[in-house]
Design an enzyme around this catalytic site. Structure first.
Site, short mmCIF file in Angstrom:
data_model
loop_
_atom_site.label_atom_id
_atom_site.label_comp_id
_atom_site.label_asym_id
_atom_site.label_seq_id
_atom_site.Cartn_x
_atom_site.Cartn_y
_atom_site.Cartn_z
N SER B 50 -52.54 76.90 5.37
CA SER B 50 -52.50 77.79 4.05
C SER B 50 -52.32 79.22 4.53
O SER B 50 -52.88 79.63 5.39
CB SER B 50 -54.08 77.76 3.40
OG SER B 50 -53.91 78.41 2.04
N GLU B 51 -51.29 79.78 4.00
CA GLU B 51 -50.53 81.13 4.58
C GLU B 51 -51.65 81.98 4.54
O GLU B 51 -51.35 83.13 5.04
CB GLU B 51 -49.48 81.32 3.97
CG GLU B 51 -49.27 81.57 2.71
CD GLU B 51 -48.43 80.50 1.95
OE1 GLU B 51 -48.93 79.29 1.97
OE2 GLU B 51 -47.72 80.77 1.24
N ASN B 52 -52.71 82.07 3.40
CA ASN B 52 -53.45 82.93 3.68
C ASN B 52 -54.47 83.15 4.57
O ASN B 52 -55.55 83.97 4.55
CB ASN B 52 -54.47 82.92 1.96
CG ASN B 52 -54.95 81.87 1.87
OD1 ASN B 52 -54.57 80.83 2.17
ND2 ASN B 52 -56.13 81.78 1.23
#
Lengths: 220, 218, 218, 220
Positions: B50-52
């Site tokens: 998840s890019e966060n």
């Protein structure tokens, strides 16, 4: 040096026209009380650097909603319709930056680099106005550092020296921004004594932190 | 349990799921791509990034932790063996080739593997978020999208007209009608979805494409 | 307890100690600079950074932990409130201006604030280690060195002859004879060490220097 | 996928002429058993990337002492007189890189960047052969990425998925090198079950780790 401070004192670091970085990803990891302090302090014409503009009423969103922002540098503004509305109306300038590039630019600003070469955005509008360099046969964009006068962070835990521990996905841009501003203020959920955080578990060392606000405004 | 396939989005998600291999590290865009894991075959487990800032994105289980959200900002979970990190490291993984596959939606794709999925000038400018990094850095880029826009026009074009997300980045296009591979020589039709005939695909595709000789056209 | 000053190195270390302010983040080179903390005045505490990856370098106390060494590779300790990190972050701190002062030894310094301290061609090529980053990034660079080489030749030169560690990077030069500040207009003699006369400094200094008018030459 | 392996199996990843990165700072944080495996495997003409060449008999030093290395890229070789001797004798090529720049180059290699612009080394021999760029009035060197075929890491603890925790100053270059090689092998002191390391405490995620050797050669 006592770093624990009050929300009132935070105002003394805020000025019209200043550049402010704020941690967070759609509000998660954004220091909501520090954002409120900006609103209360009545500063305006802010240049805001953040991953996104969150929502109308949460995250950094209220800064937009309350028209405190002159320019936003972010990777995403889609969840806050107010940003788009003000952009189209010419009330706010928006510089969209790919998320990984935004992270690199903030890091470069904090790490004393003149920039980085990224392949991201080559052949897209993201390359507009940027120098392109070939390195070993591949094309890259030269992305320049970003810094701010003030960085507003959110952490889970701090000791009184300002050593920080973040929690879960609320970490996001906070550790990067800790290096990239002249004054760094953190809002934390929990304050512990120096020595209570194992040195291997510190995520941001206290030497980078100027002021600490404990959730709810508690002053030690 | 694998859900029944009843609509075009499910057809697409189910087909994309068959592209994923056990142990793949995968980043899924918001919307349709998030449906893909439901269709993974037995014995195929993927690791979601998840890019966060984490590896091991999982379904929300038990109480909501306000500090755990997916890249769409929705409450999420983390699987055993996952790890959180900052946004810098997240994109080191993405841009550095440490993500095996990314599955993203598309507004337009074209014969050269160009992708447009982040803005419609004058209408919608949400920002590119992490999409430009993902299409640049992931080892394999799969576009999962409906074949045509709401007005019936093709989304598989000779040349993208919208501002690009990435140039020459797409590897595979999966729609509810067909599967195309992007090759140096242009698009290659690899498959027709069940019950779809070649004429329908030809009619609804603006792009030129070759047909994989292995494909049995009945 | 402050040690008694009995030799040139101690004179230098003691004088450098007076440049440090309470709360300063300081990186000390190996050798002479590591003597500086012993001479800190009462009430002045500095935070030592070690380029191999931590803040809060302290004396070895109790058992040796083989995983805690200083930048010279020697067993060391960490003070309460310290933090470990990787080499990348360590040099983000160093290059990014987060270190207030670095104190390094020198082979040669010159009128333009150039420093040579990492190699003698044909004789000694240990490598620059972290020195080039330190002189580039630290807010203040203090060179702590004996005024002359073993053969009596001056180490404060018109122009460095050895390969440079950094160009125009030095702020202050502290020797057992004198203290020079590097200014845009060249070297400025700020102080004579106790019992040293101006003639001695002039004789042992190749570089030209001005004399701070505030300096009382008896 | 079982990542736990034996020292014998490690040999299968080693080949003459390959580029190897190894973590460590003067031997601290260097996977000593993996270094021994190289010696045992009888591979030579290695290009070695490491912070320093440690000592004659410890750290990565024995690779030099036993003449397995054709070229070294490091920031410091002073503690191992054998490196200097072989360099002067023309037996080993040495590329000296400022330590911060070495860290940046390894990161760039692992993070998909074409390079970074650093002010370090401007006006020194470190700038030889490098492109210089002016950004906003300051001069920088363009430093290019470094990658290796194999990275050899040392960690304190791993779970069976390869999530790593480092200990004290033994962290140093290890986390960076974990991203910058085709195959990443780690030697750990302690192996735990998946789920036993809190996700906030993982310093290198397991997706980057291919093989794990437990100290003393224990195979699960």
């Amino acid at each position: 040096m006592n770093k624990i401070t009050s929300l009132e004192e935070v105002s003394s670091f805020l000025k019209d026209g200043m550049t402010i970085m704020a941690g967070g990803f759609m509000g998660v990891g954004t220091p909501q009380e520090l954002i409120s302090a900006i609103l209360k302090a009545d500063v305006k014409n802010i240049t805001l650097i953040a991953n996104d503009t969150a929502f109308v009423e949460t995250g950094v969103g209220p800064l937009i909603t309350n028209k405190r922002v002159k320019k936003v540098i972010a990777s995403h503004i889609g969840t806050n319709p107010e940003t788009g509305r003000q952009m189209i109306a010419g009330e706010v300038e928006v510089e969209l930056v790919p998320q990984g590039t935004l992270a690199e630019r903030v890091r470069a600003g904090g790490a004393g680099l003149g920039g980085v070469l990224t392949p991201t955005g080559v052949g897209t509008v993201a390359e507009e106005g940027k120098e392109k360099l070939m390195v070993d046969g591949r094309e890259y964009l030269l992305e320049k550092p970003l810094r701010a006068e003030v960085a507003l962070l959110k952490a889970y835990k701090a000791d009184k020296a300002g050593n920080l521990v973040y929690h879960r996905s609320a970490r996001n841009f906070n550790p990067l921004m800790a290096l990239a501003a002249d004054t760094v203020i953190v809002q934390v959920e929990q304050l512990v004594e120096i020595g209570e955080i194992d040195p291997d578990e510190v995520m941001t060392p206290g030497i980078l932190i100027d002021k600490i606000i404990v959730n709810g405004g508690y002053v030690s | 349990m694998t859900p029944t396939i009843i609509n075009p989005k499910q057809i697409i998600a189910a087909r994309v799921a068959r592209e994923l291999k056990d142990g793949n590290v995968v980043n899924l865009g918001i919307g349709l791509p998030t449906m893909v894991p439901h269709f993974l075959p037995e014995g195929v487990n993927v690791i979601l990034q998840s890019e966060n800032g984490y590896i091991g994105l999982g379904p929300l289980e038990g109480e909501v932790d306000p500090d755990i959200v997916n890249a769409g900002g929705q409450p999420a979970g983390i699987v055993s063996g996952g790890a959180f990190f900052d946004s810098l490291f997240s994109f080191e993984l993405i841009r550095g080739g440490h993500i095996d596959v990314t599955v993203l939606g598309g507004l337009e794709v074209d014969e050269e593997g160009n992708l447009a999925n982040w803005m419609v000038p004058g209408k919608m400018v949400p920002g590119m978020g992490g999409a430009m990094d993902l299409v640049t850095g992931a080892k394999k880029v799969i576009i999962a999208m409906e074949h045509t826009a709401k007005n019936g026009s093709s989304k598989v074009l000779k040349k993208c007209r919208l501002p690009l997300t990435g140039k020459g980045v797409v590897d595979l296009i999966v729609t509810e009608l067909a599967v195309f591979r992007v090759t140096e020589a242009g698009l290659l039709l690899e498959e027709l979805q069940e019950g779809v005939d070649l004429e329908t695909v030809q009619e609804k595709t603006e792009a030129s494409f070759r047909i994989n000789p292995k494909l049995q056209i009945s």
